[in-house]
Design an enzyme around this catalytic site. Structure first.
Site, PDB file in Angstrom:
ATOM      1  N   GLU A 420      16.743 -77.716  12.207  1.00  0.00           N
ATOM      2  CA  GLU A 420      15.331 -77.381  11.988  1.00  0.00           C
ATOM      3  C   GLU A 420      15.163 -75.984  11.405  1.00  0.00           C
ATOM      4  O   GLU A 420      14.368 -75.169  11.897  1.00  0.00           O
ATOM      5  CB  GLU A 420      14.539 -77.555  13.284  1.00  0.00           C
ATOM      6  CG  GLU A 420      14.628 -78.956  13.806  1.00  0.00           C
ATOM      7  CD  GLU A 420      13.661 -79.282  14.933  1.00  0.00           C
ATOM      8  OE1 GLU A 420      12.999 -78.374  15.462  1.00  0.00           O
ATOM      9  OE2 GLU A 420      13.560 -80.478  15.272  1.00  0.00           O
ATOM     10  N   GLU A 498      17.898 -85.990  15.905  1.00  0.00           N
ATOM     11  CA  GLU A 498      17.247 -85.612  17.165  1.00  0.00           C
ATOM     12  C   GLU A 498      16.107 -86.599  17.346  1.00  0.00           C
ATOM     13  O   GLU A 498      15.264 -86.749  16.454  1.00  0.00           O
ATOM     14  CB  GLU A 498      16.732 -84.181  17.047  1.00  0.00           C
ATOM     15  CG  GLU A 498      16.854 -83.422  18.346  1.00  0.00           C
ATOM     16  CD  GLU A 498      16.493 -81.960  18.186  1.00  0.00           C
ATOM     17  OE1 GLU A 498      17.262 -81.216  17.547  1.00  0.00           O
ATOM     18  OE2 GLU A 498      15.442 -81.571  18.706  1.00  0.00           O
TER      19      GLU A 498
HETATM   20  C1  GAL Z   1      13.357 -79.770  18.512  1.00  0.00           C
HETATM   21  C2  GAL Z   1      14.439 -78.689  18.525  1.00  0.00           C
HETATM   22  C3  GAL Z   1      15.170 -78.674  19.844  1.00  0.00           C
HETATM   23  C4  GAL Z   1      14.192 -78.722  20.972  1.00  0.00           C
HETATM   24  C5  GAL Z   1      13.357 -79.957  20.842  1.00  0.00           C
HETATM   25  C6  GAL Z   1      12.387 -80.184  21.965  1.00  0.00           C
HETATM   26  O1  GAL Z   1      12.412 -79.547  17.549  1.00  0.00           O
HETATM   27  O2  GAL Z   1      15.359 -78.898  17.505  1.00  0.00           O
HETATM   28  O3  GAL Z   1      15.984 -77.544  19.932  1.00  0.00           O
HETATM   29  O4  GAL Z   1      13.431 -77.574  20.915  1.00  0.00           O
HETATM   30  O5  GAL Z   1      12.616 -79.841  19.654  1.00  0.00           O
HETATM   31  O6  GAL Z   1      11.576 -81.303  21.711  1.00  0.00           O
END
Ligand code: GAL
Length: 827
Positions: A420, A498
């Site tokens: 990100e 993710e």
């Molecule tokens: C994402 C990020 C993670 C964590 C997650 C929580 O955007 O890459 O590190 O913060 O959100 O939802």
């Protein structure tokens, strides 16, 4: 390049330099090789003038063994940042170790290796400054040969200075990974000097390309290297002997007949022995484990391991080990991975930094594929004092060192250059830096694809940034799989890097089931429908992956709860720079499928029902409902069976068919059109509450194959102690995790109990930590007591170095005492 479909083969070596040299002089052979340098350090929390000088008086400093994390010792305090665990991780800490260097080391190379030091390490030996390494997650080595005094006492001093506002999660503080000392002859294999790939692998034969870089050869020596490959039974399966070039490099191609491949079911490993000769003297000898496997990533068909289609059932994991903090303890990591495997996990993303060596060694042994990630930021900051401060100067070195260290592990199958990254918003920088980092990786390793986690849509796809890596990592974009992403990236494979980010607290159920932002209890319901705006329940991702079999799979956020980032409490989102203390004491994540102690939440079973095939069935919520609004309870079942039947006090509430009988979930997240989803992954019944037994039975082909029952519990009356192992090693670091359950007089689990339990531990072990999985408490981890959270707490005991029996006793006011024992065996 890995566009469309490319086969990559790689025979990998897990770099464990175990070697002791075999030399002519007896005294030499006793010191040569790699030795642990973890014992007998001195530590001071705070800055001290002159502590780098050998003569500095550290007699008043605390004595300890590494690895060590000073911040986990607490105390939790609202004056620290809940986003980073509410713990004192920033400030200055000093470590010193006084050690004798053997006389036999005269004329030898002496090397000090730090597996990782958090953060901004400055290292001295005998007052001589060796160097500075800012990045806390990277391994680094110093050649100290010139500065050590053989036959005398020597002092190494390390100053660490983790800064406030330097991380989005709990980073830990201290020399939290292992330190090593190597004594080597002048002609020896360099740090990360062995590289192995397998350009050809088939059932009958694998070719094994090995290259070794030697130090000391350029001084006019010529060297020969002898390679020996052993299989798991210790049989020699290939050998070769080659001369080094004048620059000290050797290369050989060995053939292994009928290779036993490494995969997630049978992670077969080989051992490579490398012996370095000058004349007929052996000057260095290193040993390493490796595996043989092929990986292939296809845009249209997905991921193939050894030619077999394999869906990535992955989890993102932070590096901390819950109540133990950032300490890289092998058993803690092994247990973490065991729990993840039980959920059906076959891959881990090391979000968002290079992992410990232990994690990769264990993944090699356990058959878990790893996406190794380099950075959470590049130049644009997410927090004020993050790695962005060091990116310009250090990123090339850090990412190359990451690949050099890890390139031979069979488990490692993807390199991530970032997560990100905020440069996604800038076409110019985004493209340029992504290309640069991608090129750095490829300079060191071309056998694995690169990836990057993109969360913005469609900017990085439009600008071409996402096309700079081999695999596009899509964070939280299940609705953009297929046509939307293919329009921009027609040839690039895609992975859900993710996914979900659902939040929950173990054992907490709020009724009625409704979507909320936060709850006054500072907990989150385990009906698993709550998350931040970009999040969605696991079911949405399951649906998207079913619809898009070409997507490689997913890495759900997260396998384990971790310290810090207590979303949805305390802060807004990732762009919040400051402290996240608005909902103190919420100080650790709610994202895990298991809690901080490793106790499964209900979501664990939801993933298990999707990712495993051994018949299982799970039922929720608990069955202790009294009071208003609890007349009718929504009961959910998660299963991988065809059907589930629910019984209340023996009376059938009917069977439900998986995939056909749907469960309505109230949800709402970015870009999702509806305010609810009909999930085919959960079965549910609305049940008029009556105390007693709640039982689910899973059926396959009409046969009952799995069941689970919970009982309404009476008042707390007893403690039950369940050690995860009855025998551990007397190695000073092995652990036993003792689950502490509160039960009623009949032994029924009390799902709401919060009794405080006191522990005594006698024998060759000490309390390493306690915990209970509650994300909103300031109770210390280093203690001899703990309140149960929804009926459970955890006692973690560390083995001493003497064999014997550890006697454990647990007591709590008004409850019957419990005892158990653990055997500590000679190491
Ligand atoms: C994402 C990020 C993670 C964590 C997650 C929580 O955007 O890459 O590190 O913060 O959100 O939802």
């Amino acid at each position: 390049m890995l566009k469309n479909s490319v086969t990559v083969t790689s025979l990998c070596l897990s770099l464990l330099i175990l070697g002791g040299g075999v030399l002519s002089a007896a005294e030499d052979s006793s010191i040569l090789g790699r030795h642990s340098f973890n014992e007998a350090w001195k530590f001071h929390n705070g800055d001290v003038d002159g502590a780098e000088m050998a003569s500095h008086d550290d007699s008043e400093w605390r004595s300890l063994d590494l690895p060590h994390d000073w911040a986990i010792e607490g105390p939790f305090d609202v004056k620290y940042n809940a986003r980073c665990g509410g713990l004192p991780f920033h400030g200055t800490g000093w470590y010193r170790k006084t050690f004798d260097v053997p006389t036999a080391s005269a004329g030898k190379k002496v090397l000090l290796t730090f597996d990782g030091a958090m953060y901004n390490a400055h290292v001295w030996i005998n007052g001589h400054f060796l160097g500075n390494r800012p990045f806390g997650y990277i391994e680094f080595q110093y050649d100290v040969s010139e500065y050590v005094k053989p036959g005398e006492s020597n002092v190494v001093a390390v100053k660490l200075a983790p800064e406030d506002l330097s991380s989005r999660w709990y980073p830990g503080a201290g020399i939290y990974r292992s330190v090593w000392i190597d004594y080597r002859n002048p002609v020896h294999v360099t740090h990360w000097g062995t590289v192995i790939t397998t350009p050809e692998v088939d059932q009958d034969e694998a070719s094994v390309s090995v290259s070794t870089t030697l130090d000391g050869v350029a001084d006019g020596n010529t060297a020969t290297v002898q390679y020996t490959v052993l299989n798991q039974d210790g049989d020699v399966v290939a050998t070769d002997k080659v001369k080094s070039s004048a620059a000290g490099v050797t290369a050989a191609k060995l053939q292994v007949a009928k290779p036993q491949l490494w995969d997630t079911e049978e992670p077969n490993l080989y051992t490579l022995q490398t012996k370095v000769f000058v004349g007929d003297q052996v000057t260095d000898s290193v040993e390493a484990r490796f595996g043989i496997r092929t990986i292939e990533f296809s845009k249209d068909k997905g991921f193939f391991l050894n030619g077999t289609h394999t869906r990535i059932q992955g989890v993102c994991l932070h590096h901390d080990n819950g109540p133990l903090g950032a300490i890289a303890n092998r058993r803690a990591i092994q247990r973490k991975l065991e729990i993840m495997k039980a959920m059906g996990v076959n891959s881990v993303r090391t979000s968002h930094n290079p992992p410990s060596n232990e994690l990769l060694e264990l993944c090699d042994e356990m058959g878990i594929l790893v996406q190794v990630e380099a950075f959470d930021v590049w130049k644009k900051p997410k927090v004020e004092n993050g790695y962005n401060k060091y990116f310009e100067e250090w990123s090339e070195r850090d990412i190359k060192d990451m690949v050099r260290r890890d390139r031979n592990h069979p488990s490692v199958f993807m390199w991530s250059i970032g997560n990100e990254i905020l440069e996604q918003h800038s076409a110019k920088d985004g493209n340029r830096i992504a290309k640069q980092l991608n090129d750095y990786v490829k300079e060191i390793d071309t056998t694995r694809p690169t990836t990057c986690g993109f969360n913005w849509w469609p900017m990085p796809y439009k600008t071409g940034m996402a096309g700079q890596v081999d695999i596009a990592g899509m964070n939280y974009k299940p609705l953009s799989y297929g046509d939307p992403v293919n329009e921009y990236l027609p040839d690039t494979p895609v992975v859900g890097s993710e996914t979900s980010s659902c939040t929950s607290s173990r054992g907490v159920y709020h009724l009625p089931i409704e979507k909320y932002q936060t709850h006054p209890s500072k907990q989150v319901t385990s009906y698993d429908i709550i998350g931040p705006p970009w999040a969605y329940p696991p079911d949405i991702e399951f649906d998207a992956l079913e619809e898009h079999p070409e997507v490689l799979g997913e890495y759900m956020w997260t396998g384990f709860d971790y310290l810090g980032e207590p979303t949805p409490y305390g802060g807004k989102d990732n762009s919040t720079n400051g402290y996240w203390n608005a909902d103190w004491p919420s100080r650790s994540s709610y994202f895990g499928a298991v809690d901080l102690c490793g106790f499964p939440k209900d979501r664990f079973y939801l993933y298990q029902s999707q990712w495993t095939s051994d018949p299982m069935v799970h039922v929720l919520p608990h069955w202790n409902w009294e009071g208003e609004g609890h007349d009718v309870i929504p009961v959910f079942a998660y299963t991988n069976c065809d059907e589930v039947e629910l019984f209340v006090n023996g009376e059938s509430q009917g069977r439900k068919v998986k995939g056909k009988d749907l469960t309505k979930l109230p949800i709402k997240f970015n870009n999702y059109e509806s305010d609810h989803m009909l999930s085919k992954y959960r079965l549910s019944w609305d049940v008029p509450y009556q105390p007693g037994s709640l039982r689910v039975v899973g059926y396959v082909d009409g046969q009952a194959v799995a069941e689970k029952e919970i009982q309404t519990a009476g008042e707390p009356a007893k403690i039950e102690l369940v050690p995860d192992r009855k025998t551990i090693n007397a190695d000073g670091s092995d652990l036993v995790y003792v689950t502490v359950k509160i039960t009623d007089a009949e032994g029924n689990f009390c799902p709401l109990a919060s009794n405080e339990v006191h522990f005594t531990v006698d024998g060759p072990g000490t309390i390493a930590a306690v915990g209970n999985g509650n994300a909103a408490t300031t109770a210390p981890f280093i203690a001899d007591k703990r309140e149960a959270f929804n009926g459970l707490c955890m006692l973690i005991i560390k083995a001493g170095k003497q064999p014997g029996e550890i006697a454990i006793q647990a007591s709590s006011e008004g409850l019957a005492k419990a005892t158990t024992a653990v055997n500590v065996k000679k190491h």
